[in-house]
Design an enzyme around this catalytic site. Structure first.
Site, PDB file in Angstrom:
ATOM      1  N   GLY A 197      31.196  37.764  17.692  1.00 50.12           N
ATOM      2  CA  GLY A 197      32.421  37.399  17.006  1.00 50.12           C
ATOM      3  C   GLY A 197      32.892  36.061  17.546  1.00 50.12           C
ATOM      4  O   GLY A 197      33.108  35.906  18.758  1.00 50.12           O
ATOM      5  N   HIS A 227       0.155  54.312  44.372  1.00 49.25           N
ATOM      6  CA  HIS A 227      -1.154  53.788  44.758  1.00 49.25           C
ATOM      7  C   HIS A 227      -1.631  52.711  43.785  1.00 49.25           C
ATOM      8  O   HIS A 227      -1.736  52.953  42.589  1.00 49.25           O
ATOM      9  CB  HIS A 227      -2.262  54.872  44.740  1.00 49.25           C
ATOM     10  N   ALA A 249      32.146  55.393  24.977  1.00 46.48           N
ATOM     11  CA  ALA A 249      31.749  56.559  24.177  1.00 46.48           C
ATOM     12  C   ALA A 249      30.412  56.390  23.478  1.00 46.48           C
ATOM     13  O   ALA A 249      29.810  57.377  23.044  1.00 46.48           O
ATOM     14  CB  ALA A 249      32.829  56.868  23.133  1.00 46.48           C
ATOM     15  N   THR A 275      35.900  50.361  17.565  1.00 49.68           N
ATOM     16  CA  THR A 275      36.745  50.063  18.729  1.00 49.68           C
ATOM     17  C   THR A 275      38.221  50.362  18.476  1.00 49.68           C
ATOM     18  O   THR A 275      38.929  50.817  19.378  1.00 49.68           O
ATOM     19  CB  THR A 275      36.565  48.592  19.135  1.00 49.68           C
TER      20      THR A 275
END
Length: 402
Positions: A135, A310, A8, A84
């Site tokens: 962590g 180019h 998300a 989370t």
């Protein structure tokens, strides 16, 4: 078994690339990060994937649909990205009794996922050289004792890799999780509470795990994934072109005479390559791109519908979609003093850890002839750069540079 994939977030550390797409949809080896993740989940035996989506979710839904690589895809919208634990709770109504949960912006391989699935409750851990950035996990007797977020003095070099096997028991602790000092509901706080209550999470050490935090991490991920490709030529290779090593050329692409391509390299569909160009190892060129005469590209990601037609040099760089480099535009990738390259991001300086690093260019950027782009330049989307300009530092989206 079911997997919950957190996809998300925007990925602000990935700007300017995430102004136009979510982080999980950035391409590595010509496939979005999330594509690689789901492929490996399927190989590991996962039969249903629940994607928690939010920022620019339509790009994810359109790409994966309701079934992908033979696995069912379901979606949950996390309207606000509040952490989370909050993301997991948003998917509560779809959860099985036992499930895998992981972040959509890291790449982990199938053999590592299988190790976790053998455990009733598990957390993936990895040894790293810079544990203070993650962590950190304390382990006792093979089980997780404590997770400490970004400690100044890490007690161990084992970090939390963000891959978990949970049962629905975790939801009790998720619902009781308070807002952290970072202003989020964090799953690590939920796990800490669960461990204190007596739940035992096996610490499963993994090796093949790619963390993609900043744009330059895409180059390392690209290198690792390209090192696994096998030679496959489905496009047309004209006489006089040289293809060496593990090179993938997708259908509809034409490699013209005088092109010299060294693998591992992937070239997408309907590209025009050459004549007389040099594509060096660890380069990924997306669909509908043109790499033309007297162009050299090395260790770079060129996204779809972009052109270096180019007299261009592109080294150790990432170029977004729908970009065009004017004739003679060149990107520097090495400081004159050969020291580590840092980049300016929204008023702060971030070290890349790399001595060779070119530029990060967002979508829809056009340069005029003979533009010089300095090492570490970060160029936003929809930028126009006039002929002969010198570009350095951070360039805001929708700018015009003279």
């Amino acid at each position: 078994m079911q997997a919950i994939v957190l996809a998300a977030g925007e990925g602000t550390r990935m700007r300017p690339l995430t102004y136009t797409k979510p982080k999980v949809m950035l391409p590595v080896a010509n496939k979005p990060i999330l594509h690689h993740t789901i492929e490996n989940l399927v190989k590991a035996g996962i039969d249903e994937v629940v994607l928690v989506v939010g920022y620019k979710e339509e790009t994810i839904r359109e790409y994966f649909g309701e079934k992908f690589n033979g696995v069912r895809i379901r979606y949950v919208r996390q309207a606000k990205q509040l952490g989370t634990a909050h993301a997991l709770l948003s998917a509560e109504h779809l959860l099985d009794d036992r499930f895998l949960m992981l972040n959509g912006d890291t790449i982990v391989f199938a053999d590592e996922i299988k190790k976790l699935l053998d455990c009733e409750l598990a957390i993936a851990v990895k040894r790293v050289d810079n544990p203070e950035d993650y962590g950190v996990v304390e382990v006792e007797g093979g089980f997780v004792k404590k997770i400490i977020e970004k400690p100044d003095v890490p007690p161990t070099d084992l970090i939390n890799a963000g891959i978990y096997v949970f049962t629905d028991e975790i939801l009790k602790f998720v619902k009781e999780t308070k807002v952290s000092v970072r202003g989020e509901y964090e799953i690590t706080d939920s796990i800490t509470a669960a461990v204190k209550s007596g739940l035992m999470f096996r610490a499963v050490e993994i090796e093949n795990w790619i963390d993609v935090g900043y744009p330059w991490d895409l180059l390392e991920a690209n290198k690792i994934l390209l090192s696994r490709v096998e030679r496959r030529i489905e496009g047309e290779v004209e006489e006089g072109a040289v293809i060496k090593g593990n090179v993938v050329i997708e259908e509809g692409s034409v490699v013209m005479s005088g092109a010299y391509i060294v693998g591992p390299t992937v070239i997408g569909k309907n590209c025009r390559i050459g004549p007389n160009c040099y594509i060096r190892p660890y380069t990924a060129i997306g669909d509908n791109c043109h790499v033309g005469n007297a162009v050299e590209i090395k260790n770079s990601i060129i996204m779809r519908n972009s052109n270096a037609p180019h007299h261009n040099y592109v080294g150790d760089s990432i170029i977004g979609e729908n970009c065009n480099l004017g004739a003679g535009t060149k990107i520097a990738n090495l400081r004159l003093d050969e020291k580590e390259i840092s980049v300016a991001v929204k008023g702060r300086i971030v070290k890349t850890g790399r001595k060779k690093f070119g530029a990060v260019i967002g979508d829809n950027v056009k340069t005029g002839i003979n533009v010089s782009i300095n090492v570490g330049a970060m160029i936003g989307n929809n930028v126009f750069i006039a002929p002969g300009a010198v570009v350095d530092g951070y360039v805001e989206p929708n700018s015009v540079i003279f």
